[in-house]
Design a protein around this motif. Structure first.
Motif, PDB file in Angstrom:
ATOM      1  N   LYS A 119       0.956  -1.147   0.241  1.00  8.15           N
ATOM      2  CA  LYS A 119      -0.034   0.019   0.153  1.00  8.15           C
ATOM      3  C   LYS A 119       0.929   1.318  -0.079  1.00  8.15           C
ATOM      4  CE  LYS A 119      -3.937  -2.351   0.230  1.00  8.15           C
ATOM      5  NZ  LYS A 119      -4.769  -2.524  -1.167  1.00  8.15           N
ATOM      6  N   HIS A 120       2.252   0.965  -0.481  1.00  9.68           N
ATOM      7  CA  HIS A 120       3.042   2.381  -0.729  1.00  9.68           C
ATOM      8  C   HIS A 120       4.051   1.752  -1.500  1.00  9.68           C
ATOM      9  CE1 HIS A 120       5.915   0.512   1.914  1.00  9.68           C
ATOM     10  NE2 HIS A 120       4.706   0.273   2.905  1.00  9.68           N
ATOM     11  N   GLY A 121       4.855   2.905  -2.325  1.00 10.94           N
ATOM     12  CA  GLY A 121       5.860   2.648  -2.888  1.00 10.94           C
ATOM     13  C   GLY A 121       7.038   1.961  -2.167  1.00 10.94           C
ATOM     14  N   VAL A 122       8.002   1.475  -2.641  1.00 13.04           N
ATOM     15  CA  VAL A 122       9.191   0.889  -1.964  1.00 13.04           C
ATOM     16  C   VAL A 122      10.379   1.241  -2.823  1.00 13.04           C
ATOM     17  CG1 VAL A 122       7.966  -1.013  -0.799  1.00 13.04           C
ATOM     18  CG2 VAL A 122       9.037  -1.418  -3.093  1.00 13.04           C
ATOM     19  N   GLN A 123      11.552   1.341  -1.989  1.00  9.56           N
ATOM     20  CA  GLN A 123      12.985   1.529  -2.690  1.00  9.56           C
ATOM     21  C   GLN A 123      13.987   1.035  -1.687  1.00  9.56           C
ATOM     22  OE1 GLN A 123      13.050   5.967  -3.001  1.00  9.56           O
ATOM     23  NE2 GLN A 123      14.640   6.047  -1.452  1.00  9.56           N
ATOM     24  N   ILE A 124      14.948   0.594  -2.243  1.00  3.40           N
ATOM     25  CA  ILE A 124      15.890   0.074  -1.305  1.00  3.40           C
ATOM     26  C   ILE A 124      17.028   1.298  -1.016  1.00  3.40           C
ATOM     27  CG2 ILE A 124      18.273  -1.475  -1.225  1.00  3.40           C
ATOM     28  CD1 ILE A 124      15.253  -2.853  -1.851  1.00  3.40           C
ATOM     29  N   GLY A 125      17.095   1.394   0.415  1.00  2.00           N
ATOM     30  CA  GLY A 125      18.128   2.472   0.732  1.00  2.00           C
ATOM     31  C   GLY A 125      17.727   3.687   0.268  1.00  2.00           C
ATOM     32  N   ALA A 126      18.540   4.593  -0.247  1.00  3.45           N
ATOM     33  CA  ALA A 126      18.538   5.812  -0.850  1.00  3.45           C
ATOM     34  C   ALA A 126      17.760   5.838  -2.147  1.00  3.45           C
ATOM     35  CB  ALA A 126      19.741   6.483  -0.978  1.00  3.45           C
ATOM     36  N   GLY A 127      17.670   4.730  -2.888  1.00  3.46           N
ATOM     37  CA  GLY A 127      16.995   4.376  -4.090  1.00  3.46           C
ATOM     38  C   GLY A 127      17.853   4.977  -5.368  1.00  3.46           C
TER      39      GLY A 127
END
Length: 351
Positions: free
Chosen positions: A203-211
């Motif tokens: 239910k939200h965007g995801v990124q790894i670390g700083a993206g």
């Protein structure tokens, strides 16, 4: 005599689309596909009535060797890390007489370029190094043994060196692939669809670390055009392509930053009404692994390359839409697969 083409991975995403492109361009080719079972065979047969089927798996070395012996060209799209299968195909092709050389077009992947970030255990940060398949060809074909896919790359390269007059090899190395496939079975890629999937589930965007991680990308239809051009070069007898040590082809049309793409996905998922905001949440390496074991590598390590060889020699010209423009369809497709579309429609109707 029609050209004899043996294809592995014809029910997969990459191989299925490549088979579509090749058969559309050359319905006269004598094509044989390796399939695991009758269900897979029925799917191939329903789309390609003239294609011959051989039942087996990548573990069936004798079948692979025999089919490679009979084929003029082998298009290997089934598995970038199956060493025994690659060895069997090489062995079969090396049994060709010198007056009838065999061609092996093997599918690797730019995951091979992740090794430095994986070694350092650093994810989500940008890296400056960009590999190319022209001036940098010697670097690309001599990457360290711990690089992903490297073991099979070495088998293919060694096969091409063993008897260059008999076996001509080419390695196609695609990056993030996107777009709906046109093959008879799996038409879904992995990296972008999974990013969309977990955005919808969490239910939200995801990124790894700083993206900040970079990857290059290519539309599956553009990738298939490169396979077609290599097959046609093989039919011509080397043609414009280079083979063996210099037969390494990156296939990219653009570059994206995963954090930016995560924002595009979250924004589109919000726009379509599947999540309440376009927020993107940063995940640690361990959090990302819990979401998807390979997430840190696939979304958080750098894979940067330039596809010079295919453009120069094959006149390959990618023309499909950008990965960013493919996101709306990817969101709709993943929402349907998760059963969210019907639920969403019902909520809209009630409101």
């Amino acid at each position: 005599m029609p050209t004899k083409l043996f294809v592995t991975g014809s029910t997969g995403y990459i191989g299925g689309d490549a088979l579509y492109e090749i058969v559309q361009a050359h319905p006269d080719y004598d094509v044989t596909c390796l399939v695991r079972n009758s269900d897979k065979g029925a799917k191939v047969g329903s789309q390609y009535a003239k294609v011959k089927l051989v039942y087996g798996t990548l573990d069936d070395a004798e079948i692979l060797e025999e089919e490679a012996r009979k084929a003029d060209i082998v298009l290997h799209c089934a598995h970038a890390d199956h060493e025994a299968a690659a060895s069997a195909l090489v062995k079969g092709l090396l049994s060709h007489p010198s007056e009838r050389p065999g061609y092996l077009i093997h599918t690797s992947g730019t995951g091979i370029l992740l090794f430095k970030d994986i070694e350092r255990g650093v994810y989500g940060e940008a890296a400056p190094e960009i590999y190319d398949d022209w001036d940098g060809i010697k670097t690309v074909t001599s990457l360290p043994d711990n690089a992903p896919h490297r073991a099979v790359d070495k088998i293919v390269l060694a096969g091409g060196k063993e008897d260059p007059a008999v076996l001509k090899t080419a390695i196609v190395c695609p990056p993030t692939i996107y777009g709906k496939g046109r093959g008879p079975d799996n038409q879904r890629s992995q990296q972008l669809p999974d990013l969309v999937k977990y955005t919808l589930l969490e239910k939200h965007g995801v990124q790894i670390g700083a993206g900040k991680t970079f990857w290059t990308n290519v539309h599956v239809a553009d990738l298939s055009k490169c396979y077609l051009l290599l097959v046609e070069s093989a039919v011509e007898g080397r043609g414009r392509a280079t083979w063996g040590e210099d037969g390494y082809y990156f296939t990219e049309n653009n570059e994206h930053v995963w954090g930016n793409l995560s924002k595009v996905v979250a924004s589109e998922a919000h726009k379509q009404g599947f999540i309440k905001s376009d927020e993107v949440v940063s995940l640690s390496t361990e959090e990302a692994k819990k979401l998807m074991p390979r997430a840190p590598a696939l979304w958080g390590a750098n894979s940067r390359c330039r596809a010079i060889r295919a453009r120069k020699l094959l006149h390959w010209e990618p023309k499909e839409e950008t990965i960013e423009n493919s996101v709306p369809e990817a969101v709709r497709t993943e929402a349907e697969a998760l059963g969210l579309v019907e639920h969403h429609a019902a909520k809209v109707a009630v409101s």
